[in-house]
Design a protein around this motif. Structure first.
Motif, PDB file in Angstrom:
ATOM      1  N   ILE A   1       2.261   1.747  -3.491  1.00 16.89           N
ATOM      2  CA  ILE A   1       1.251   2.259  -4.426  1.00 16.89           C
ATOM      3  C   ILE A   1       0.983   3.735  -4.167  1.00 16.89           C
ATOM      4  O   ILE A   1       0.954   4.561  -5.094  1.00 16.89           O
ATOM      5  CB  ILE A   1      -0.044   1.432  -4.303  1.00 16.89           C
ATOM      6  CG1 ILE A   1       0.180   0.000  -4.777  1.00 16.89           C
ATOM      7  CG2 ILE A   1      -1.162   2.046  -5.118  1.00 16.89           C
ATOM      8  CD1 ILE A   1      -0.951  -0.917  -4.438  1.00 16.89           C
ATOM      9  N   SER A   2       0.835   4.092  -2.887  1.00 16.06           N
ATOM     10  CA  SER A   2       0.564   5.500  -2.548  1.00 16.06           C
ATOM     11  C   SER A   2       1.713   6.389  -2.988  1.00 16.06           C
ATOM     12  O   SER A   2       1.496   7.473  -3.551  1.00 16.06           O
ATOM     13  CB  SER A   2       0.343   5.640  -1.051  1.00 16.06           C
ATOM     14  OG  SER A   2      -0.621   4.739  -0.617  1.00 16.06           O
TER      15      SER A   2
ATOM     16  N   TYR B   1      -1.594  -2.017  -7.931  1.00 12.87           N
ATOM     17  CA  TYR B   1      -2.875  -2.077  -7.236  1.00 12.87           C
ATOM     18  C   TYR B   1      -3.701  -3.262  -7.718  1.00 12.87           C
ATOM     19  O   TYR B   1      -4.217  -4.045  -6.922  1.00 12.87           O
ATOM     20  CB  TYR B   1      -3.638  -0.770  -7.445  1.00 12.87           C
ATOM     21  CG  TYR B   1      -4.987  -0.729  -6.791  1.00 12.87           C
ATOM     22  CD1 TYR B   1      -5.106  -0.444  -5.438  1.00 12.87           C
ATOM     23  CD2 TYR B   1      -6.139  -0.998  -7.514  1.00 12.87           C
ATOM     24  CE1 TYR B   1      -6.330  -0.427  -4.826  1.00 12.87           C
ATOM     25  CE2 TYR B   1      -7.377  -0.983  -6.907  1.00 12.87           C
ATOM     26  CZ  TYR B   1      -7.461  -0.692  -5.561  1.00 12.87           C
ATOM     27  OH  TYR B   1      -8.678  -0.684  -4.956  1.00 12.87           O
TER      28      TYR B   1
ATOM     29  N   ILE C   1      -8.306   3.365 -10.169  1.00 16.26           N
ATOM     30  CA  ILE C   1      -7.780   2.900  -8.877  1.00 16.26           C
ATOM     31  C   ILE C   1      -8.775   3.226  -7.763  1.00 16.26           C
ATOM     32  O   ILE C   1      -9.031   2.413  -6.883  1.00 16.26           O
ATOM     33  CB  ILE C   1      -6.408   3.549  -8.589  1.00 16.26           C
ATOM     34  CG1 ILE C   1      -5.382   3.087  -9.607  1.00 16.26           C
ATOM     35  CG2 ILE C   1      -5.919   3.195  -7.204  1.00 16.26           C
ATOM     36  CD1 ILE C   1      -4.044   3.740  -9.444  1.00 16.26           C
ATOM     37  N   TRP C   2      -9.348   4.424  -7.839  1.00 17.69           N
ATOM     38  CA  TRP C   2     -10.263   4.874  -6.791  1.00 17.69           C
ATOM     39  C   TRP C   2     -11.506   4.001  -6.736  1.00 17.69           C
ATOM     40  O   TRP C   2     -12.000   3.640  -5.675  1.00 17.69           O
ATOM     41  CB  TRP C   2     -10.628   6.341  -7.076  1.00 17.69           C
ATOM     42  CG  TRP C   2     -11.400   7.010  -6.000  1.00 17.69           C
ATOM     43  CD1 TRP C   2     -11.036   7.148  -4.694  1.00 17.69           C
ATOM     44  CD2 TRP C   2     -12.671   7.644  -6.127  1.00 17.69           C
ATOM     45  NE1 TRP C   2     -11.986   7.839  -4.015  1.00 17.69           N
ATOM     46  CE2 TRP C   2     -13.007   8.154  -4.864  1.00 17.69           C
ATOM     47  CE3 TRP C   2     -13.544   7.846  -7.186  1.00 17.69           C
ATOM     48  CZ2 TRP C   2     -14.191   8.846  -4.636  1.00 17.69           C
ATOM     49  CZ3 TRP C   2     -14.715   8.535  -6.965  1.00 17.69           C
ATOM     50  CH2 TRP C   2     -15.040   9.029  -5.696  1.00 17.69           C
TER      51      TRP C   2
ATOM     52  N   GLU D   1       0.829  -1.212   0.000  1.00 17.01           N
ATOM     53  CA  GLU D   1       0.000   0.000   0.000  1.00 17.01           C
ATOM     54  C   GLU D   1       0.859   1.255   0.000  1.00 17.01           C
ATOM     55  O   GLU D   1       0.570   2.225  -0.708  1.00 17.01           O
ATOM     56  CB  GLU D   1      -0.920  -0.001   1.225  1.00 17.01           C
ATOM     57  CG  GLU D   1      -2.167  -0.807   1.010  1.00 17.01           C
ATOM     58  CD  GLU D   1      -3.230  -0.473   2.030  1.00 17.01           C
ATOM     59  OE1 GLU D   1      -3.129   0.593   2.664  1.00 17.01           O
ATOM     60  OE2 GLU D   1      -4.152  -1.276   2.204  1.00 17.01           O
TER      61      GLU D   1
ATOM     62  N   ILE E   1      -4.149   4.448   0.429  1.00 12.39           N
ATOM     63  CA  ILE E   1      -4.265   4.616  -1.019  1.00 12.39           C
ATOM     64  C   ILE E   1      -5.324   5.661  -1.343  1.00 12.39           C
ATOM     65  O   ILE E   1      -5.170   6.459  -2.275  1.00 12.39           O
ATOM     66  CB  ILE E   1      -4.597   3.258  -1.671  1.00 12.39           C
ATOM     67  CG1 ILE E   1      -3.387   2.337  -1.557  1.00 12.39           C
ATOM     68  CG2 ILE E   1      -4.943   3.427  -3.141  1.00 12.39           C
ATOM     69  CD1 ILE E   1      -3.645   0.963  -2.074  1.00 12.39           C
ATOM     70  N   GLU E   2      -6.401   5.680  -0.515  1.00 15.00           N
ATOM     71  CA  GLU E   2      -7.483   6.631  -0.753  1.00 15.00           C
ATOM     72  C   GLU E   2      -6.964   8.068  -0.686  1.00 15.00           C
ATOM     73  O   GLU E   2      -7.223   8.876  -1.580  1.00 15.00           O
ATOM     74  CB  GLU E   2      -8.567   6.401   0.296  1.00 15.00           C
ATOM     75  CG  GLU E   2      -9.939   6.845  -0.156  1.00 15.00           C
ATOM     76  CD  GLU E   2     -10.945   6.750   0.968  1.00 15.00           C
ATOM     77  OE1 GLU E   2     -10.693   5.978   1.913  1.00 15.00           O
ATOM     78  OE2 GLU E   2     -11.946   7.463   0.878  1.00 15.00           O
TER      79      GLU E   2
ATOM     80  N   ALA F   1       1.637   2.405 -10.399  1.00 18.92           N
ATOM     81  CA  ALA F   1       0.758   2.287  -9.234  1.00 18.92           C
ATOM     82  C   ALA F   1      -0.474   1.457  -9.575  1.00 18.92           C
ATOM     83  O   ALA F   1      -0.900   0.602  -8.785  1.00 18.92           O
ATOM     84  CB  ALA F   1       0.347   3.676  -8.750  1.00 18.92           C
TER      85      ALA F   1
ATOM     86  N   THR G   1      -4.842   8.867  -3.597  1.00 19.25           N
ATOM     87  CA  THR G   1      -5.640   9.162  -4.809  1.00 19.25           C
ATOM     88  C   THR G   1      -6.222  10.566  -4.745  1.00 19.25           C
ATOM     89  O   THR G   1      -6.287  11.240  -5.772  1.00 19.25           O
ATOM     90  CB  THR G   1      -6.796   8.162  -4.975  1.00 19.25           C
ATOM     91  OG1 THR G   1      -6.817   7.282  -3.891  1.00 19.25           O
ATOM     92  CG2 THR G   1      -6.678   7.395  -6.246  1.00 19.25           C
TER      93      THR G   1
END
Lengths: 133, 89
Positions: free
Chosen positions: A9-10, A58, B53-54, A6, B2-3, A54, B6
């Motif tokens: 990816i972020s 994911y 992704i979102w 995670e 990740i949220e 990313a 994004t």
């Protein structure tokens, strides 16, 4: 492990966003077209590369579905960016060819000792052949 | 995590799109506008991918791929038109 992926990816999303922002900022702020051309063709392409990495990570590790679409988009964009830059630069050179008097459009002389000029202004082989006839 | 990343991506790409629109409107001549349009398409592809992704769905990638191809062809056609006065000779 989950946390590490995670984080990766972020980080990729953030890096991609920053690169895209820097590229567009350069496009907006640099003084003339030849300088402006650098920003979108390098920084923005790199930014979208980060986002696509990313996306691949994911969908591979979190959604558990491997998709090759991102790879296609990445390859296509990275192949196409230099072509676009070349065409835009060539159009700029040819459109402002007659405006050499103003400093903004003046082309630098060729480097080195040889006497070659700007290749894009040379007559093509076909043109010179028809002239000989 | 990740949220939030994004969201950051959405904000930065939105700002980038605004800057491209500025160049598209202000741009002193047509070549600057072509360059701005090309960058705008690339940023839109990034927006598509972020949205994918979102949402967690991979249906957006076809749209992104189509956008990439159409954007490239548009740029080439515009440049060719300015260079030669014709697209397909």
């Amino acid at each position: 492990m989950e946390f590490l992926i995670e984080l990766l990816i972020s980080a990729m999303i953030v890096v991609g966003g920053v690169f895209a922002l820097v590229g567009s900022f350069g496009l907006s702020k640099l003084p003339d077209l030849m300088a402006r051309l650098h920003a979108p063709t390098k920084a923005t392409t790199l930014g979208i590369g980060g986002m696509l990495i990313a996306s691949i990570l994911y969908f591979a590790f979190i959604e558990r579905t491997l998709s090759v679409h991102e790879l296609l988009i990445t390859i296509f964009l990275f192949l196409v960016a230099p072509v676009t830059a070349y065409l835009v630069a060539k159009t700029h050179l040819h459109k402002n060819r007659d405006r050499q008097d103003t400093a903004q459009f003046q082309l630098p002389p060729p480097a080195g000792t040889h006497k070659a000029g700007w290749a894009t202004f040379n007559k093509s082989e076909k043109q010179s052949r028809t002239e000989i006839r | 995590m990740i949220e939030y990343a994004t969201y950051f991506g959405f904000i930065s790409i939105g700002l980038a799109v605004l800057m491209n629109l500025h160049r598209l409107i202000v741009g002193p001549d047509s070549i600057n506008r072509i360059l701005a349009l090309d960058t705008l398409t690339i940023n839109t592809i990034a927006l598509f991918i972020l949205f994918g992704i979102w949402q967690g769905s991979s249906t957006n990638f076809e749209a992104a791929l189509l956008f990439a191809m159409v954007g490239f062809i548009t740029t080439v056609a515009f440049c060719k038109y300015l260079l030669r006065g014709d697209i397909i000779e």
